[in-house]
Write a protein that holds these residues in place. Structure first.
Motif, PDB file in Angstrom:
ATOM      1  N   MET A  40      40.361  58.625  43.908  1.00 55.89           N
ATOM      2  CA  MET A  40      40.649  57.250  44.305  1.00 55.89           C
ATOM      3  C   MET A  40      40.858  56.442  43.040  1.00 55.89           C
ATOM      4  O   MET A  40      40.051  56.545  42.101  1.00 55.89           O
ATOM      5  N   LEU A  41      41.910  55.619  42.992  1.00 56.92           N
ATOM      6  CA  LEU A  41      42.285  54.971  41.733  1.00 56.92           C
ATOM      7  C   LEU A  41      41.177  54.086  41.178  1.00 56.92           C
ATOM      8  O   LEU A  41      41.070  53.918  39.964  1.00 56.92           O
ATOM      9  N   TRP A  42      40.330  53.501  42.060  1.00 55.14           N
ATOM     10  CA  TRP A  42      39.273  52.642  41.528  1.00 55.14           C
ATOM     11  C   TRP A  42      38.254  53.416  40.694  1.00 55.14           C
ATOM     12  O   TRP A  42      37.489  52.833  39.934  1.00 55.14           O
ATOM     13  N   MET A  43      38.231  54.746  40.808  1.00 57.00           N
ATOM     14  CA  MET A  43      37.319  55.530  39.977  1.00 57.00           C
ATOM     15  C   MET A  43      37.710  55.493  38.497  1.00 57.00           C
ATOM     16  O   MET A  43      36.923  55.865  37.634  1.00 57.00           O
ATOM     17  N   ALA A  51      39.887  39.713  54.649  1.00 55.98           N
ATOM     18  CA  ALA A  51      38.874  39.285  53.679  1.00 55.98           C
ATOM     19  C   ALA A  51      39.384  39.268  52.240  1.00 55.98           C
ATOM     20  O   ALA A  51      38.651  38.870  51.333  1.00 55.98           O
ATOM     21  N   TYR A  52      40.633  39.669  52.019  1.00 54.07           N
ATOM     22  CA  TYR A  52      41.184  39.651  50.666  1.00 54.07           C
ATOM     23  C   TYR A  52      41.861  38.317  50.363  1.00 54.07           C
ATOM     24  O   TYR A  52      42.901  38.252  49.720  1.00 54.07           O
ATOM     25  N   ALA A  53      41.217  37.267  50.802  1.00 57.15           N
ATOM     26  CA  ALA A  53      41.728  35.914  50.594  1.00 57.15           C
ATOM     27  C   ALA A  53      40.781  35.146  49.681  1.00 57.15           C
ATOM     28  O   ALA A  53      39.584  35.431  49.616  1.00 57.15           O
ATOM     29  N   THR A  54      41.342  34.168  48.986  1.00 56.89           N
ATOM     30  CA  THR A  54      40.541  33.314  48.118  1.00 56.89           C
ATOM     31  C   THR A  54      41.136  31.910  48.148  1.00 56.89           C
ATOM     32  O   THR A  54      42.180  31.680  48.775  1.00 56.89           O
ATOM     33  N   LEU A  55      40.453  30.982  47.504  1.00 59.04           N
ATOM     34  CA  LEU A  55      40.950  29.618  47.384  1.00 59.04           C
ATOM     35  C   LEU A  55      41.537  29.411  45.993  1.00 59.04           C
ATOM     36  O   LEU A  55      40.911  29.773  44.988  1.00 59.04           O
ATOM     37  N   ASP A  56      42.742  28.826  45.909  1.00 59.32           N
ATOM     38  CA  ASP A  56      43.281  28.488  44.593  1.00 59.32           C
ATOM     39  C   ASP A  56      42.692  27.159  44.127  1.00 59.32           C
ATOM     40  O   ASP A  56      41.834  26.567  44.804  1.00 59.32           O
ATOM     41  N   ASP A  57      43.128  26.684  42.975  1.00 62.10           N
ATOM     42  CA  ASP A  57      42.540  25.476  42.403  1.00 62.10           C
ATOM     43  C   ASP A  57      42.779  24.242  43.265  1.00 62.10           C
ATOM     44  O   ASP A  57      42.050  23.250  43.158  1.00 62.10           O
ATOM     45  N   ALA A  58      43.786  24.305  44.131  1.00 64.34           N
ATOM     46  CA  ALA A  58      44.067  23.182  45.022  1.00 64.34           C
ATOM     47  C   ALA A  58      43.375  23.328  46.375  1.00 64.34           C
ATOM     48  O   ALA A  58      43.582  22.507  47.266  1.00 64.34           O
ATOM     49  N   VAL A  87      44.387  28.592  50.797  1.00 61.02           N
ATOM     50  CA  VAL A  87      44.092  29.999  51.017  1.00 61.02           C
ATOM     51  C   VAL A  87      45.239  30.842  50.485  1.00 61.02           C
ATOM     52  O   VAL A  87      46.392  30.678  50.911  1.00 61.02           O
ATOM     53  N   VAL A  88      44.926  31.740  49.546  1.00 58.27           N
ATOM     54  CA  VAL A  88      45.934  32.609  48.940  1.00 58.27           C
ATOM     55  C   VAL A  88      45.359  34.018  48.821  1.00 58.27           C
ATOM     56  O   VAL A  88      44.163  34.230  48.983  1.00 58.27           O
ATOM     57  N   SER A  89      46.212  34.966  48.528  1.00 59.61           N
ATOM     58  CA  SER A  89      45.786  36.346  48.335  1.00 59.61           C
ATOM     59  C   SER A  89      44.988  36.481  47.051  1.00 59.61           C
ATOM     60  O   SER A  89      45.291  35.859  46.033  1.00 59.61           O
ATOM     61  N   ARG A  90      43.942  37.297  47.095  1.00 60.52           N
ATOM     62  CA  ARG A  90      43.149  37.541  45.901  1.00 60.52           C
ATOM     63  C   ARG A  90      43.925  38.358  44.884  1.00 60.52           C
ATOM     64  O   ARG A  90      44.794  39.166  45.229  1.00 60.52           O
ATOM     65  N   ARG A  91      43.599  38.172  43.623  1.00 61.91           N
ATOM     66  CA  ARG A  91      44.178  38.964  42.546  1.00 61.91           C
ATOM     67  C   ARG A  91      43.939  40.456  42.823  1.00 61.91           C
ATOM     68  O   ARG A  91      42.849  40.863  43.203  1.00 61.91           O
ATOM     69  N   GLY A  92      44.989  41.245  42.634  1.00 58.51           N
ATOM     70  CA  GLY A  92      44.867  42.679  42.806  1.00 58.51           C
ATOM     71  C   GLY A  92      44.962  43.158  44.230  1.00 58.51           C
ATOM     72  O   GLY A  92      44.761  44.346  44.497  1.00 58.51           O
ATOM     73  N   ASN A  93      45.295  42.288  45.171  1.00 57.91           N
ATOM     74  CA  ASN A  93      45.433  42.688  46.569  1.00 57.91           C
ATOM     75  C   ASN A  93      46.719  43.490  46.731  1.00 57.91           C
ATOM     76  O   ASN A  93      47.816  42.947  46.655  1.00 57.91           O
TER      77      ASN A  93
END
Length: 455
Positions: free
Chosen positions: A43-46, A169-176, A179-185
């Motif tokens: 698995m690549l995360w290894m 669940a791969y969502a995050t909040l930007d500076d404004a 709701v945006v996609s998380r880095r590395g999604n």
């Protein structure tokens, strides 16, 4: 952020050279693996482990493993909770082997299923249970049931949460605050603001406003944040979430997969929480793929009614996007039954929590001695340090304190001294087999690492 980057670069180079000298056989195995495995790993995360290649495991028992180069390691990662019961616990191994010899999977129940469900119901207080192979799958299935029962589309999650590889669940909040996609999604299927609402862990007002729209089917939360470092809930947070869900008819899902470290029934039982659904996975099968979700009787009835279970809906039970051919298989259920009944029992938790307290004290002592601007937090049998002077109150504060190069150095320094911590954050986890001597090995090595940076 550690300021002396030149010093860090020099220290990293020294540890990297030591790693190469200590682990030549792992390096050979990794080179062979690269012929057919991207990055040389299954698995690549290894590939995130520090060093030029991952350490290859030869065998393991309890809280230790021996690598391909013959080095004994204290395992404080424990499969990032997957092996919190310790490696190869005798009762789990015996039950799994016995079941394997009699057949592994049938698409039919065995007696272990009801026994495992009963043990989980006793611990968490929810009456009706279903089983799958991972907490990720359990979370996915629960969200489908929540949409089915409520007729609503969206899911609310906490910024920087972790619920496996659940798309929503791969969502995050930007500076404004959008709701945006998380880095590395990787390969996100749809824009995340179509499926997900995100609020900060400490933002009760924001959560109440989001639920008041009537668009949210379920609130999916960890009782304490774990994958971005340990972030404990603020006083009154859980009570406010429960009250908001009650007012708006929203289903409350608590994911206890990482927080089972808090006690036999996780934080749900320890803190008297009242979810509609609990999800738990990873360690409950004794090391084999296993997970479960429990529902209140009321929610289970809503789901059954919405599916016309037993009537016309029965025709579609196998094509509804919930479950899988190997979900609830006989081997997983045997592992869960034996692990909960004989290994991860209420009696082992005081010792595990005491070892975590010793680890926390050792880390704090080094931080204090050298004046490192870091902090350490304990949650039951789990503890973690972060690179900020005070405990974070939400995911953004925790994420802003991350320093990947510093983290990699500390992890490699520990690995070169026969100590494994999780590669994704600075977490240590205690198993029933972890001893005070195991913890002391980390305390000594950690002090050396902090001294190398600040002395």
């Amino acid at each position: 952020m550690y300021e002396d980057r030149d010093r860090l670069t020099t220290l990293w180079g020294e540890e990297l050279q030591l790693f190469r000298e200590l682990h030549p056989r792992s390096g050979e195995l990794w080179e062979q693996a690269r012929a057919h495995l991207p990055g040389g790993v299954p698995m690549l995360w290894m590939a995130k482990w520090p060093g030029d290649w991952p350490v290859y495991v030869a065998d393991a028992a309890g809280a230790h493993f021996r690598c391909a180069d013959g080095i004994d390691h204290v395992d404080l990662c424990l499969g990032d909770t997957g092996a919190m019961v310790g490696h190869a616990p005798a009762a789990s191994v015996a039950a799994i082997n016995e079941r394997l010899a009699k057949g592994a999977t049938f698409m039919l129940p065995t007696a272990d299923a009801a026994a495992a469900a009963g043990l989980l119901a006793e611990r968490f207080g929810l009456t009706e249970w279903q089983f799958t192979l991972s907490a990720t799958d359990a979370n996915r299935h629960v969200l489908r049931y929540a949409r089915q029962a409520t007729g609503r589309r969206k899911v609310l999650v906490i910024d920087h949460c972790y619920h496996g590889t659940v798309d929503e669940a791969y969502a995050t909040l930007d500076d404004a605050g959008r709701v945006v996609s998380r880095r590395g999604n990787i390969g996100a299927p749809v824009p995340l603001d179509e499926t997900t609402v995100v609020v900060e862990f400490d933002d009760v007002t924001g959560l109440e406003a989001a639920l008041a729209t009537g668009e949210v089917a379920a609130v999916l939360v960890e009782p304490a944040m774990t994958n971005v470092g340990i972030v404990l809930p603020q006083p009154g947070w859980h009570e406010a979430v429960r009250a908001a869900c009650d007012r708006t008819g929203t289903i409350l899902v608590i994911d206890e997969t990482h927080t089972l470290c808090a006690g036999p029934g996780g934080m749900t039982a320890r803190d008297g929480l009242r979810p509609d659904v609990v999800v738990v996975g990873k360690t409950i099968g004794g090391g084999i793929p296993a997970a479960a979700w429990g529902m209140t009787h009321e929610l289970a009835e809503r789901v059954r009614d919405s599916l016309a279970w037993g009537g016309e809906g029965r025709e579609d039970l196998d094509v509804g996007g919930v479950g899988g051919t190997l979900a609830g298989n006989a081997v997983s259920l045997a592992g869960i039954r034996a692990t909960l009944a004989e290994v991860l029992t209420p009696e082992v938790y005081p010792g595990m929590i005491a070892r975590a307290a010793e680890w926390t004290a050792g880390v704090q002592a080094a931080i204090d001695e050298f004046g490192a601007p870091w902090q350490v937090t304990q949650l039951g049998a789990r503890a973690e340090y972060s690179f900020r002077p005070t405990a974070p109150v939400n995911g953004r504060e925790a994420a802003d304190a991350e320093d990947f190069a510093l983290q990699q150095y500390l992890h490699l320094h520990a690995l070169n001294r026969g100590i494994l911590v999780t590669p994704f954050h600075n977490m240590a986890l205690m198993s029933p087999a972890t001893t005070s001597a195991d913890v002391e090995r980390h305390t000594v090595a950690f002090r050396q690492a902090v001294a190398s940076l600040y002395a």
